[in-house]
Design a protein around this motif. Structure first.
Motif: not given
Length: 328
Positions: A310-324
């Protein structure tokens, strides 16, 4: 005469081809690191196999310690060495997860962002989201395969060497627990996600690697200290013992209201009798032992793994948001 317009290319097929191309480029760029990872994998498997062959070669044919002239616990030199090395196998897999995270944060993503090499990929019909997806998918897939295989091999070795008198090989030991279940894979995937997020936020290779390692270390330490709280414990009342192969988490006395009293509540007392008298004077009425039996192994493993995913999924979501946000 009508004008014929060629059909538009299949967007989905083009996207898939672009992703496969990104993966191939990524594998070719980091082939030396892949060879090094493969060598570590072979070394880990070979070490466990060699230890088991050595232990088996010195094992008593009739399982009688007296017949072999060894100590009362049946511990040969091979058995002692194997116990010593395997007692830290789970910690070694946690270290491997840290290396995976640091590699994703540094050479895989942050170095390209720091040097500007990512612009070349983005100008060759590879959008930023697909560029990041490839750099997440490749290490994630390789980590699941490699760490999963090492964990299975380690569990095999641990099962063969472990016995009631083995030192430091209890399923609940900090150096063992992460390596004999899916938790190790969970940490590896969490490392990939945290590494990517740190790289996108910091965009400096060495600093991203350092921050990723610190974050992973903090999370690992937190789970190690609080792992016993991930699943409800069983409680034994009275002076009995819950038996072998159990993880005793707390012992002390209970008051009539259910409040727990511990030995630390009587710091000036040395002898067990004096401690018991002290706790009774404070209102203790019965002894208690909180523990995790061996049947709690899989619930503890699955809960910790679930939290990590779950923490990994949140980190991935945050990474794509930062990239965007940074690059559109």
């Amino acid at each position: 005469m009508s004008t014929l317009t060629p059909p538009k290319p299949d967007v989905a097929e083009a996207s898939e081809a672009s992703f496969r191309g990104s993966v191939r480029v990524l594998l070719r760029m980091h082939r030396r690191s892949l060879w090094a990872a493969g060598a570590l994998l072979v070394l880990g498997i070979g070490t466990v196999a060699a230890l088991l062959l050595w232990v088996d070669a010195q094992r008593c044919p009739d399982e009688s310690p007296a017949a072999c002239g060894i100590n009362d616990y049946g511990s040969t030199s091979a058995q002692s060495v194997a116990e010593s090395l395997l007692s830290g196998g789970g910690s070694a897999l946690l270290l491997l997860a840290c290396l995976v995270g640091a590699f994703v944060a540094g050479p895989l993503i942050a170095r390209e962002l720091e040097s500007g090499a990512f612009r070349m990929a983005w100008t060759q019909s590879v959008p930023p989201a697909r560029w990041l997806a490839a750099r997440l998918a490749v290490p994630a897939a390789l980590s699941v395969a490699g760490v999963g295989l090492l964990s299975a091999v380690y569990r095999w070795g641990w099962t063969e060497v472990n016995h009631p008198y083995a030192f430091g090989l209890g399923w609940f030991n900090d150096g063992v627990f992460p390596g004999i279940g899916p938790v190790a894979v969970g940490y590896a995937l969490f490392g990939v996600a945290v590494g990517a997020l740190c790289a996108l936020l910091i965009r400096r290779m060495l600093l991203s690697m350092a921050v990723t390692t610190v974050v992973l270390g903090v999370v690992m330490t937190g789970f190690t200290l609080r792992r016993r709280m991930l699943w409800p414990v069983d409680r034994l009342l009275g002076n009995g013992h819950p038996g072998t192969n159990t993880w005793i988490t707390e012992t002390g006395m209970l008051t009539a209201s259910g409040e727990k009293l511990f030995r630390k509540d009587c710091p000036s007392m040395d002898a067990d009798r004096d401690v018991a008298s002290c706790m009774k004077a404070r209102g203790g009425v019965t002894d208690f032992t909180d523990y995790h039996p061996a049947s709690h192994f899989w619930p503890l493993q699955l809960v910790e793994t679930g939290i990590l995913l779950a923490l990994a999924a949140l980190a991935v979501f945050a990474a794509f948001r930062v990239l965007r946000r940074l690059h559109g």
